[in-house]
Design a protein around this motif. Sequence first.
Motif, mmCIF file in Angstrom:
data_model
loop_
_atom_site.group_PDB
_atom_site.id
_atom_site.type_symbol
_atom_site.label_atom_id
_atom_site.label_comp_id
_atom_site.label_asym_id
_atom_site.label_seq_id
_atom_site.Cartn_x
_atom_site.Cartn_y
_atom_site.Cartn_z
ATOM 1 N N PRO A 63 44.799 20.092 48.487
ATOM 2 C CA PRO A 63 45.528 20.349 47.047
ATOM 3 C C PRO A 63 45.322 21.894 47.208
ATOM 4 C CG PRO A 63 42.551 19.711 47.042
ATOM 5 C CD PRO A 63 43.791 19.570 48.949
ATOM 6 N N VAL A 64 46.327 22.336 46.193
ATOM 7 C CA VAL A 64 46.917 23.255 46.147
ATOM 8 C C VAL A 64 45.676 24.357 45.598
ATOM 9 C CG1 VAL A 64 48.558 25.444 45.318
ATOM 10 C CG2 VAL A 64 49.254 23.448 46.185
ATOM 11 N N LYS A 65 45.027 26.029 46.005
ATOM 12 C CA LYS A 65 43.515 26.451 45.265
ATOM 13 C C LYS A 65 44.222 27.092 44.251
ATOM 14 C CE LYS A 65 39.873 28.447 45.651
ATOM 15 N NZ LYS A 65 38.341 27.573 45.919
ATOM 16 N N GLN A 66 43.587 26.861 43.524
ATOM 17 C CA GLN A 66 44.020 27.241 41.818
ATOM 18 C C GLN A 66 42.330 28.903 41.678
ATOM 19 O OE1 GLN A 66 45.618 26.042 39.776
ATOM 20 N NE2 GLN A 66 46.200 25.141 41.037
ATOM 21 N N PRO A 67 42.362 29.708 40.786
ATOM 22 C CA PRO A 67 42.224 30.897 40.462
ATOM 23 C C PRO A 67 41.275 30.961 38.968
ATOM 24 C CG PRO A 67 44.805 31.347 39.519
ATOM 25 C CD PRO A 67 44.398 29.735 40.735
ATOM 26 N N VAL A 68 40.157 31.720 39.608
ATOM 27 C CA VAL A 68 39.577 31.745 38.902
ATOM 28 C C VAL A 68 38.824 32.635 37.863
ATOM 29 C CG1 VAL A 68 37.323 30.646 40.326
ATOM 30 C CG2 VAL A 68 37.791 32.649 40.161
ATOM 31 N N ALA A 69 38.828 32.884 36.804
ATOM 32 C CA ALA A 69 38.937 33.842 35.784
ATOM 33 C C ALA A 69 38.631 35.178 36.540
ATOM 34 C CB ALA A 69 38.223 33.667 34.223
ATOM 35 N N TYR A 127 46.790 28.145 49.918
ATOM 36 C CA TYR A 127 46.741 28.917 49.063
ATOM 37 C C TYR A 127 48.360 28.908 48.831
ATOM 38 C CZ TYR A 127 42.430 31.166 48.846
ATOM 39 O OH TYR A 127 40.543 30.620 49.603
ATOM 40 N N HIS A 128 48.890 28.962 47.939
ATOM 41 C CA HIS A 128 50.360 29.379 46.822
ATOM 42 C C HIS A 128 50.150 30.586 46.526
ATOM 43 C CE1 HIS A 128 52.373 25.379 46.578
ATOM 44 N NE2 HIS A 128 51.776 25.580 47.580
ATOM 45 N N ALA A 129 50.587 31.953 47.674
ATOM 46 C CA ALA A 129 50.374 33.345 47.323
ATOM 47 C C ALA A 129 52.316 33.664 47.332
ATOM 48 C CB ALA A 129 49.550 34.577 48.569
ATOM 49 N N ARG A 130 52.793 34.971 46.357
ATOM 50 C CA ARG A 130 53.761 35.176 46.354
ATOM 51 C C ARG A 130 53.819 37.050 46.502
ATOM 52 N NH1 ARG A 130 56.722 31.928 44.045
ATOM 53 N NH2 ARG A 130 58.253 33.204 43.352
ATOM 54 N N ASP A 186 34.680 39.241 50.041
ATOM 55 C CA ASP A 186 35.372 39.912 50.035
ATOM 56 C C ASP A 186 36.778 40.053 50.552
ATOM 57 O OD1 ASP A 186 34.475 38.876 47.412
ATOM 58 O OD2 ASP A 186 34.047 41.118 46.627
ATOM 59 N N HIS A 187 38.161 38.961 50.606
ATOM 60 C CA HIS A 187 38.820 39.202 51.249
ATOM 61 C C HIS A 187 40.684 39.455 50.742
ATOM 62 C CE1 HIS A 187 37.894 36.993 55.004
ATOM 63 N NE2 HIS A 187 37.463 36.581 54.605
ATOM 64 N N HIS A 188 40.559 40.709 50.406
ATOM 65 C CA HIS A 188 41.484 41.424 49.783
ATOM 66 C C HIS A 188 43.447 41.233 50.609
ATOM 67 C CE1 HIS A 188 43.826 45.311 48.256
ATOM 68 N NE2 HIS A 188 44.144 44.330 46.955
ATOM 69 N N TYR A 189 44.111 40.169 50.193
ATOM 70 C CA TYR A 189 45.337 40.402 50.754
ATOM 71 C C TYR A 189 46.498 40.686 49.475
ATOM 72 C CZ TYR A 189 42.213 36.792 53.439
ATOM 73 O OH TYR A 189 41.393 36.221 53.876
ATOM 74 N N ALA A 190 46.934 41.451 49.919
ATOM 75 C CA ALA A 190 47.709 42.326 49.303
ATOM 76 C C ALA A 190 48.827 41.592 49.294
ATOM 77 C CB ALA A 190 47.718 44.173 49.693
ATOM 78 N N ASN A 191 49.651 40.770 50.159
ATOM 79 C CA ASN A 191 51.142 40.358 50.065
ATOM 80 C C ASN A 191 52.096 41.299 49.768
ATOM 81 O OD1 ASN A 191 49.532 37.621 50.284
ATOM 82 N ND2 ASN A 191 49.120 37.925 48.011
ATOM 83 N N PHE A 192 51.730 42.172 50.616
ATOM 84 C CA PHE A 192 53.639 42.618 51.308
ATOM 85 C C PHE A 192 53.590 43.081 52.159
ATOM 86 C CE2 PHE A 192 50.308 46.151 51.837
ATOM 87 C CZ PHE A 192 51.394 47.028 52.933
ATOM 88 N N PHE A 230 55.335 32.483 49.365
ATOM 89 C CA PHE A 230 56.299 32.779 48.378
ATOM 90 C C PHE A 230 57.335 34.122 48.252
ATOM 91 C CE2 PHE A 230 54.366 28.613 48.059
ATOM 92 C CZ PHE A 230 55.096 27.804 48.841
ATOM 93 N N ASP A 231 58.251 33.845 47.945
ATOM 94 C CA ASP A 231 59.346 34.965 47.136
ATOM 95 C C ASP A 231 60.392 34.364 46.572
ATOM 96 O OD1 ASP A 231 60.772 34.770 49.488
ATOM 97 O OD2 ASP A 231 60.930 36.534 49.960
#
Length: 618
Positions: A63-69, A127-130, A186-192, A230-231
């Motif tokens: 499944p695609v991972k969903q974020p939390v609030a 994960y679907h990250a952008r 905690d993993h911080h993925y900056a996605n740049f 994705f981009d």
Amino acid sequence: MRRRDVLKLGLAAGGSSLLAGRARAGDPRELLQFLCPPDGEPPDLATPSPPAREFVAELFVPPVKQPVASLDPPPDPRAHQRYEEFRPKKLYEIHEEEFDWVYHPDPPYGNGSASWGFDGSTPGPTYHARYGEPILVRRVNRLPPVGVSRVGFALPSTTSHLHNGHTASESDGQPQDWIDTGEFWDHHYANFPAGFDQREKLTTLWYHDHRLDFTAANVYAGLDGFYLLFDEQDSGDETDATPGAWRLPSGRYDVPLILHDVMFQPDGQVRWNPFNTDGILGDRYTVNRRIQPFFRVERRKYRFRILNGGPSRFYQLFLSSGRPFVIITGDGNVLPEPVEAESIFLSVAQRVDVVLDFSHHRAGDTVTLLNRLEQTNGKGPSGRMLDPGVGLVQFQVVEAKGPDPSRIPERLRELPRIDAGEIRRERIWEFDYDGGLWTVNGKVFDPNRVDAGIEQGTAEIWVFRNAGNAWSHPIHSHFTEFQILSVNGVPFDRTWIQDWREGEEEFVPYYAAPPERRRPIRRFMGGKRRDVATLLPGDEIKVVMRWSDFLGKYVMHCHNVVHEDHSMMIRWDIVEPGQGFVGSRPASEVYRETAAPPHVEPRPAAASSQQDQEEPEP
Ligand SMILES: [Cu+2]
């Protein structure tokens, strides 16, 4: 000294004094050399796994991972480099857990095999990250402790590496940054993209356990999954009408496939051999942790993201239809243009995204993805082709539910340019076997020894040299992809693709030919840009790469993860400009005068959850 010589010496000396002299005094790894089996294969497969009918199990699509609030406690910005600049736009919480996984419906597999994974599945969620959307992932270790876990061969102490991610050291999942049961990281993925160069963008990444000395066993137990980026071009929407959008097959037509070969006990439980340091082969082929599954496909185009998840097997993939693959990526990056190939060579950790068009087939047809590469031990493939080979997954064609709006663009992504002026140093890394262990430049891994000090903002030329003539090493370095300059002295041009004919490597000037003149190549071994350099016996591969944006510790290692654990890995650090060095230095010396970036030295208490504060650090 080769292994055969070591064994002779050991026998002649009738003891260990000669061998022990080669290891550091007091090094517990010294003992490992005596666990190494003699030449000739350990009887991993003397008892074959129980049989399982092929193409009966249905493919599992994670499944695609969903974020939390929100996260409790909230993330600590001080624990991360450049956190405020890349404030997370989405938060995730993921749990490492033990569960029963059904590899196949047939007995004894149907009762489930004790496995590890994320959020109850292996592979874990995708994960679907952008790009432009930083995220934070809280990974919680909820595995049962040693003695309670039913997965007896792995260690419930974990770190998770985002393979090919351009990630700050403290979030990268370093081998020594492990957490135990009850703790989180905690993993911080900056996605740049690296250096904010749009051509450095990546697409298909994966996350997997990287625990010091236990990576192979922990990944084998099930700790891995996909992370897709994705981009605007690779937008994940095949109906995207935005100019420039590629409209590649998306949604349920974009399917990740991870290949693992596994051994099972007669009762269907997963089997492991800790004494085999050559590499572990399984006799059951799994895709997304189902044994030889089937997958129903509509008469239309699909994007499959194929990943060799190891631990030690190499693959050469074919389609039973005889049609060529249309390849759009090599490892994590999108190729300059699509390449057609009759087969694909994948060493461990390598990835390739292919587009398969089933509209060429009729409903009721089947197309099987085959592996035809022979491999009889963990050291590497023999190079011989099996006929017909092993079916990994069978695609069963059904009618399309609607029109296919997806496309394959003619042009994809340009290669990044690395100027000669950016190159600061050249380093040579020789991969060998010594005293029962796998070595880099004659040494085994030491997490407290920095083997290269790389200056932030510079490029370097690295030479990977395989000193062995009987084994292969897929070499992976974290943080940044490289571009191949030459293979065995043959320069690798920007317009070339690596092919293979009649057992000889060949470089095809693929992009130099006009599209209408191109013919499918025989075997795709990758383009110029990659994150795994496959060292076949005796190979020497020269690459260029550059480092930017973050500081801190990282690793380069063999991705035959059994070799990695025993202990073919180096630590390299990105240091401030002017602080670079050649040769090895103790980490304490490197960080004596300058402050270390977060998490580098020593291991932080901030990463542990409250209730485990009183436990001693490992
Ligand atoms: Cu290796």
